[in-house]
Design a protein around this motif. Structure first.
Motif, PDB file in Angstrom:
ATOM      1  N   ILE A 126     -13.015   1.145   2.750  1.00 38.17           N
ATOM      2  CA  ILE A 126     -13.897  -0.462   3.748  1.00 38.17           C
ATOM      3  C   ILE A 126     -14.799  -0.312   3.101  1.00 38.17           C
ATOM      4  N   HIS A 127     -15.511   1.013   2.963  1.00 35.81           N
ATOM      5  CA  HIS A 127     -17.341   0.623   2.041  1.00 35.81           C
ATOM      6  C   HIS A 127     -17.289   0.392   0.625  1.00 35.81           C
ATOM      7  N   ALA A 128     -16.537   0.341  -0.301  1.00 41.63           N
ATOM      8  CA  ALA A 128     -15.834  -0.330  -1.343  1.00 41.63           C
ATOM      9  C   ALA A 128     -16.739  -1.643  -1.809  1.00 41.63           C
ATOM     10  N   GLU A 129     -17.578  -1.499  -2.870  1.00 42.84           N
ATOM     11  CA  GLU A 129     -18.441  -2.283  -3.491  1.00 42.84           C
ATOM     12  C   GLU A 129     -17.070  -3.493  -4.007  1.00 42.84           C
ATOM     13  N   ASP A 130     -17.084  -4.778  -3.673  1.00 38.40           N
ATOM     14  CA  ASP A 130     -15.749  -6.002  -4.276  1.00 38.40           C
ATOM     15  C   ASP A 130     -15.073  -5.521  -3.888  1.00 38.40           C
ATOM     16  N   LYS A 131     -14.450  -5.286  -2.119  1.00 37.46           N
ATOM     17  CA  LYS A 131     -13.681  -4.704  -1.127  1.00 37.46           C
ATOM     18  C   LYS A 131     -12.597  -5.917  -1.626  1.00 37.46           C
ATOM     19  N   ALA A 132     -12.857  -7.595  -2.022  1.00 37.32           N
ATOM     20  CA  ALA A 132     -11.695  -8.326  -1.468  1.00 37.32           C
ATOM     21  C   ALA A 132     -11.559  -8.531  -3.290  1.00 37.32           C
ATOM     22  N   ALA A 133     -11.848  -8.377  -3.799  1.00 35.70           N
ATOM     23  CA  ALA A 133     -11.471  -8.295  -5.235  1.00 35.70           C
ATOM     24  C   ALA A 133     -10.368  -7.207  -5.772  1.00 35.70           C
ATOM     25  N   ILE A 134     -10.959  -5.923  -5.064  1.00 34.11           N
ATOM     26  CA  ILE A 134      -9.092  -5.032  -5.061  1.00 34.11           C
ATOM     27  C   ILE A 134      -8.495  -5.283  -4.567  1.00 34.11           C
ATOM     28  N   GLU A 135      -9.158  -5.672  -3.151  1.00 39.07           N
ATOM     29  CA  GLU A 135      -8.025  -6.194  -2.354  1.00 39.07           C
ATOM     30  C   GLU A 135      -6.621  -7.100  -3.443  1.00 39.07           C
ATOM     31  N   ALA A 136      -7.540  -7.915  -3.947  1.00 40.30           N
ATOM     32  CA  ALA A 136      -6.232  -8.881  -4.590  1.00 40.30           C
ATOM     33  C   ALA A 136      -5.639  -8.445  -5.592  1.00 40.30           C
ATOM     34  N   ALA A 137      -6.333  -7.542  -6.253  1.00 42.50           N
ATOM     35  CA  ALA A 137      -5.411  -6.547  -7.446  1.00 42.50           C
ATOM     36  C   ALA A 137      -5.019  -5.878  -7.081  1.00 42.50           C
ATOM     37  N   VAL A 138      -4.993  -5.006  -5.919  1.00 36.54           N
ATOM     38  CA  VAL A 138      -3.907  -4.536  -4.913  1.00 36.54           C
ATOM     39  C   VAL A 138      -2.671  -5.905  -5.025  1.00 36.54           C
ATOM     40  N   HIS A 139      -2.812  -6.386  -4.543  1.00 37.66           N
ATOM     41  CA  HIS A 139      -1.501  -7.801  -4.196  1.00 37.66           C
ATOM     42  C   HIS A 139      -0.778  -7.349  -5.390  1.00 37.66           C
ATOM     43  N   ASP A 140      -1.637  -8.185  -6.160  1.00 38.55           N
ATOM     44  CA  ASP A 140      -0.950  -8.579  -7.487  1.00 38.55           C
ATOM     45  C   ASP A 140       0.107  -7.542  -7.679  1.00 38.55           C
ATOM     46  N   ALA A 141      -0.540  -6.148  -8.306  1.00 38.01           N
ATOM     47  CA  ALA A 141      -0.233  -5.083  -8.945  1.00 38.01           C
ATOM     48  C   ALA A 141       1.229  -4.408  -7.304  1.00 38.01           C
ATOM     49  N   LEU A 142       1.321  -4.673  -5.929  1.00 37.69           N
ATOM     50  CA  LEU A 142       2.656  -4.752  -5.239  1.00 37.69           C
ATOM     51  C   LEU A 142       3.189  -5.380  -5.630  1.00 37.69           C
ATOM     52  N   LYS A 143       3.541  -6.711  -5.898  1.00 36.68           N
ATOM     53  CA  LYS A 143       4.000  -7.704  -5.998  1.00 36.68           C
ATOM     54  C   LYS A 143       4.377  -7.626  -6.971  1.00 36.68           C
ATOM     55  N   ALA A 144       4.483  -6.714  -8.236  1.00 37.29           N
ATOM     56  CA  ALA A 144       4.624  -6.722  -9.538  1.00 37.29           C
ATOM     57  C   ALA A 144       5.454  -5.879  -9.058  1.00 37.29           C
ATOM     58  N   GLU A 145       5.150  -4.696  -8.823  1.00 38.82           N
ATOM     59  CA  GLU A 145       6.217  -3.890  -8.743  1.00 38.82           C
ATOM     60  C   GLU A 145       7.706  -4.363  -7.787  1.00 38.82           C
ATOM     61  N   LEU A 146       7.201  -5.384  -7.091  1.00 34.83           N
ATOM     62  CA  LEU A 146       8.688  -5.137  -5.928  1.00 34.83           C
ATOM     63  C   LEU A 146       9.213  -6.081  -6.835  1.00 34.83           C
ATOM     64  N   GLU A 147       8.626  -6.980  -7.687  1.00 35.71           N
ATOM     65  CA  GLU A 147       9.673  -7.882  -8.646  1.00 35.71           C
ATOM     66  C   GLU A 147      10.876  -6.658  -9.711  1.00 35.71           C
ATOM     67  N   GLN A 148       9.984  -5.255 -10.099  1.00 32.94           N
ATOM     68  CA  GLN A 148      10.967  -5.089 -10.510  1.00 32.94           C
ATOM     69  C   GLN A 148      11.819  -4.105  -9.531  1.00 32.94           C
ATOM     70  N   LEU A 149      11.238  -4.060  -8.498  1.00 31.87           N
ATOM     71  CA  LEU A 149      12.578  -2.614  -7.693  1.00 31.87           C
ATOM     72  C   LEU A 149      13.635  -3.867  -7.112  1.00 31.87           C
ATOM     73  N   ASP A 150      14.970  -2.254  -7.377  1.00 29.23           N
ATOM     74  CA  ASP A 150      16.180  -3.051  -6.612  1.00 29.23           C
ATOM     75  C   ASP A 150      16.186  -4.155  -5.833  1.00 29.23           C
ATOM     76  N   SER A 151      17.068  -5.023  -5.646  1.00 31.29           N
ATOM     77  CA  SER A 151      17.395  -5.731  -4.099  1.00 31.29           C
ATOM     78  C   SER A 151      17.540  -5.106  -3.299  1.00 31.29           C
ATOM     79  N   ASP A 152      18.359  -3.699  -3.088  1.00 33.22           N
ATOM     80  CA  ASP A 152      18.732  -3.500  -1.575  1.00 33.22           C
ATOM     81  C   ASP A 152      18.189  -2.457  -1.684  1.00 33.22           C
ATOM     82  N   ALA A 153      16.836  -2.010  -2.383  1.00 35.54           N
ATOM     83  CA  ALA A 153      15.612  -0.893  -1.620  1.00 35.54           C
ATOM     84  C   ALA A 153      14.907  -1.051  -0.847  1.00 35.54           C
ATOM     85  N   LYS A 154      14.582  -0.286   0.434  1.00 33.58           N
ATOM     86  CA  LYS A 154      14.111  -0.816   1.458  1.00 33.58           C
ATOM     87  C   LYS A 154      13.170   0.026   1.767  1.00 33.58           C
ATOM     88  N   LEU A 155      11.038  -0.788   1.746  1.00 32.50           N
ATOM     89  CA  LEU A 155      10.420   0.342   2.463  1.00 32.50           C
ATOM     90  C   LEU A 155       9.268  -0.242   2.699  1.00 32.50           C
TER      91      LEU A 155
END
Length: 297
Positions: free
Chosen positions: A181-210
């Motif tokens: 929470i003390h990171a500089e550019d926290k909002a920009a980090i969160e945007a990058a995290v969002h995109d990385a999570l989405k990219a991994e989800l797009e490659q994950l088996d459709s029947d997986a649950k997390l």
């Protein structure tokens, strides 16, 4: 996978209680509870004291499945008993609370602006034991401190690598790449995290649950669209160092997200309180966190 527990995690109203303090965080948790280091002489005694604290929380009348969907346990808590039952069985059978387990072994040294998880050398064995103890899912934490694209990508990729092993074992992982929470550019980090999570989800088996456990974001509803993926059971958020009041305020601004608080859940509880005082404070705390999780601005 227990389908009744899955249904509760997907559609139930409430939040997740994080009772998973490990060796590194237990002394601080005990100090906040009013128990300093002079009260124990060994790690074994320390863990006995924290189990007593957790048992007091779990057995409080305020701690029940009406408000709490699940509870995250530390390995020693999973293998300890409450009223003659293993903790996971007590939670589910007596309280209607889904049992989860912390599986990571702590953080590695910082590199490229992140702290990956230490290698989980005993994960396979732990997952077998978790299934024997009727654990529904797991949680594992890494940390992101800087807006470093390579570090963020490595952090998220490691989380998903372990998540796939946990899914293959029949458990539902909580992926937790915490943003400091003390990171500089926290909002920009969160945007990058969002995109990385989405990219991994797009490659994950459709029947997986997390599930995801994420830092309360600077931009409202930053992670909301990830719930559109069939693989995502729930998105929960950590308090991350915010006060309970601030964490609840931020949570109310994020639709569909629910709490998974640790320190903010136990804030104000003290070993010297009478049972009535302890239960009253915990009841008020649970009510406030529940409200922030289900009633949005």
């Amino acid at each position: 996978m227990n389908q009744q527990q899955l249904e509760k995690m997907q559609t139930g109203k409430g939040f997740i209680a994080a009772l998973d303090q490990s060796g590194g965080s237990t002394p601080k948790a005990l100090r906040l509870y009013g128990v300093d280091e002079s009260a124990y002489q060994s790690e074994e005694e320390m863990f006995e004291l924290v189990h007593t604290m957790r048992t007091r929380i779990i057995k409080s009348p305020a701690f029940n499945g009406d408000s709490i969907l699940a509870a995250i346990l530390f390995k020693r808590t999973m293998n300890s008993k409450i009223d003659g039952k293993y903790t996971a069985d007590y939670l589910w059978e007596d309280l209607g609370i889904v049992p989860l387990l912390k599986v990571d072994e702590g953080l590695a040294e910082e590199k490229d602006g992140v702290q990956l998880m230490k290698e989980m050398k005993n994960l396979d064995e732990l997952l077998v034991q978790a299934k024997e103890r009727r654990i529904f899912g797991t949680k594992m934490r890494s940390v992101i401190k800087e807006n470093n694209p390579e570090g963020i990508k490595a952090n998220i990729h490691q989380q998903f690598d372990y998540a796939k092993k946990i899914i293959a074992a029949g458990l539902v992982p909580i992926v937790e790449p915490e943003v400091d929470i003390h990171a500089e550019d926290k909002a920009a980090i969160e945007a990058a995290v969002h995109d990385a999570l989405k990219a991994e989800l797009e490659q994950l088996d459709s029947d997986a649950k997390l599930m995801f456990k994420l830092t309360l974001p600077e931009e409202k509803d930053r992670y909301l669209d990830l719930l559109a993926f069939d693989q995502v059971v729930r998105i929960v958020v950590l308090s991350g160092g915010y006060s309970r009041e601030e964490a609840n305020r931020r949570l109310k601004d994020n639709k569909e997200l629910i709490a998974s608080f640790s320190r903010a859940l136990s804030e104000g509880l003290n070993v010297n309180q009478t049972d009535d005082e302890f239960d009253a404070m915990l009841k008020d705390t649970i009510a406030a966190i529940y409200d922030a999780s289900v009633n949005k601005n």
